[in-house]
Design an enzyme around this catalytic site. Structure first.
Site, PDB file in Angstrom:
ATOM      1  N   ILE A 111       0.918  -1.256  -0.057  1.00  0.00           N
ATOM      2  CA  ILE A 111       0.072  -0.034   0.058  1.00  0.00           C
ATOM      3  C   ILE A 111       0.854   1.216   0.077  1.00  0.00           C
ATOM      4  CG2 ILE A 111      -1.924  -1.117   1.024  1.00  0.00           C
ATOM      5  CD1 ILE A 111      -1.213   0.197   3.750  1.00  0.00           C
ATOM      6  N   ASP A 112       0.424   2.256  -0.622  1.00  0.00           N
ATOM      7  CA  ASP A 112       1.262   3.422  -0.754  1.00  0.00           C
ATOM      8  C   ASP A 112       1.792   4.051   0.753  1.00  0.00           C
ATOM      9  OD1 ASP A 112       1.036   3.271  -3.522  1.00  0.00           O
ATOM     10  OD2 ASP A 112      -0.612   4.591  -3.482  1.00  0.00           O
ATOM     11  N   LYS A 113       2.717   4.786   0.683  1.00  0.00           N
ATOM     12  CA  LYS A 113       3.341   5.666   1.840  1.00  0.00           C
ATOM     13  C   LYS A 113       2.265   6.290   2.607  1.00  0.00           C
ATOM     14  CE  LYS A 113       6.479   9.260   3.024  1.00  0.00           C
ATOM     15  NZ  LYS A 113       7.334  10.324   2.786  1.00  0.00           N
ATOM     16  N   ARG A 117      -6.502   5.520  -6.582  1.00  0.00           N
ATOM     17  CA  ARG A 117      -6.073   6.847  -6.804  1.00  0.00           C
ATOM     18  C   ARG A 117      -6.250   7.260  -8.052  1.00  0.00           C
ATOM     19  NH1 ARG A 117      -0.300   7.209  -4.436  1.00  0.00           N
ATOM     20  NH2 ARG A 117      -0.617   9.495  -4.810  1.00  0.00           N
TER      21      ARG A 117
END
Length: 334
Positions: free
Chosen positions: A167-169, A268
């Protein structure tokens, strides 16, 4: 109301369409794989075909290195990465033993939701990078796991031990990691078959008029900015996101999103594509005024999978982080 979004921007009735495409063939051991090229796969580059067929999250660059080093054979012979596959070709991959891991274990606190000898599930805070990369070799989830576990899977090579998905930062929420190679393959194959349950909560700009729907649009790198991804038919991968509206605020909508596929930046990109980018997204909400947050308002709330050894179905749920709760509270009190 249901809505189904496709690449050509045509609206059709929502359906239960699924695109499960399991690996064509697999060797007896986890590190040996064999595929037979189908007529539909003919003329594809070898590195692309291997990348598409593998369950694991292994980069195309890594696969190209394996091909160069002779770990991938076509009909028993070494070839180049750009070899064009032919129908009936037998492709064999023998993964090399993972190199010794030169990652510093760091005593970074982890919010552990579940752990046994096969798998660990954590609730990642916003702002924490998942795995080391050039220029960012410390302060990551992997550094923390190296300290906490001591026994992570090494199937992904030296930079991402144990990591099955990411999962993204600036996305918070549930993340699973494998503690041995057998568990790693099992979890990766579940992801490949789209049987892992992954639900997210997001706050997006604008008022989504439909109560639920599906976004089905391929995702690839943005040719104008290689750090970003976009909906495109060029060098892209099939991507499907299901959404359900939870609450409307006029200028924003709280939604639950379920991933059918797991492409980089998928939620996103898809939400931007339908005109409702995530609040606080530093890449895909540029120029959007009004609501703000430090990082995108996206939380991986629910994670479910079949345990690699016991066969038991496990499911976990993590509450929204404080920053998202505070933002929602302020919106409701306006």
């Amino acid at each position: 109301m249901n809505e189904h979004y496709e690449l050509d921007d045509t609206t059709i009735a929502s359906s239960n369409h699924s695109s499960n495409s399991p690996v064509e063939g697999k060797g007896e051991e986890f590190h040996s794989y064999t595929w037979t090229i189908t007529p539909e796969q003919a003329k594809e580059r070898l590195d692309k075909r291997v990348h598409e067929s593998l369950s694991m999250d292994i980069s195309r660059t890594q696969i190209q290195m394996w091909i160069k080093d002779g770990h991938v054979l076509v009909n028993g012979a070494a070839v180049k990465s750009n070899y064009k596959c032919a129908a009936g070709d037998i492709v064999e991959l023998t993964m090399p033993e993972p190199e010794s891991v030169d990652i510093v274990a760091e005593n970074i606190p982890l919010d552990v939701y579940y752990e046994d000898s096969d798998v660990i599930v954590i609730n990642k805070p916003r702002g924490l990078v998942v795995h080391p990369a050039p220029g960012h070799t410390s302060g990551t989830v992997v550094n923390a796991l190296m300290y906490h576990c001591k026994d992570l899977s090494g199937i992904n090579g030296e930079l991402r031990p144990g990591i099955v998905h990411r999962i993204d930062k600036d996305t918070s929420g549930l993340l699973m990691a494998a503690k041995n190679d057998k568990a790693h393959v099992s979890l990766a194959e579940q992801l490949k078959a789209h049987t892992v349950l992954r639900k997210y909560i997001a706050l997006v700009h604008g008022n989504i008029p439909h109560d639920q729907g599906t976004i089905e649009a391929p995702i690839g790198r943005d040719e104008q900015d290689r750090k970003m991804y976009t909906v495109t038919e060029r060098n892209s991968k099939h991507a499907v996101t299901h959404f359900k509206v939870l609450e409307r605020f006029g200028d924003a909508t709280l939604v639950e999103l379920q991933l059918e596929t797991g492409r980089t930046h998928q939620i996103r990109v898809h939400m931007k594509y339908i005109g409702h980018p995530l609040v606080g997204d530093p890449m895909y909400s540029r120029g959007t005024r009004g609501l703000k947050m430090n990082g995108q308002a996206l939380h991986a709330q629910t994670l479910g999978f079949v345990h690699p050894t016991s066969g038991e179905t496990l499911q976990f749920q993590a509450p929204l982080p404080n920053d998202m709760e505070e933002l929602l509270k302020s919106i409701r009190n306006r």
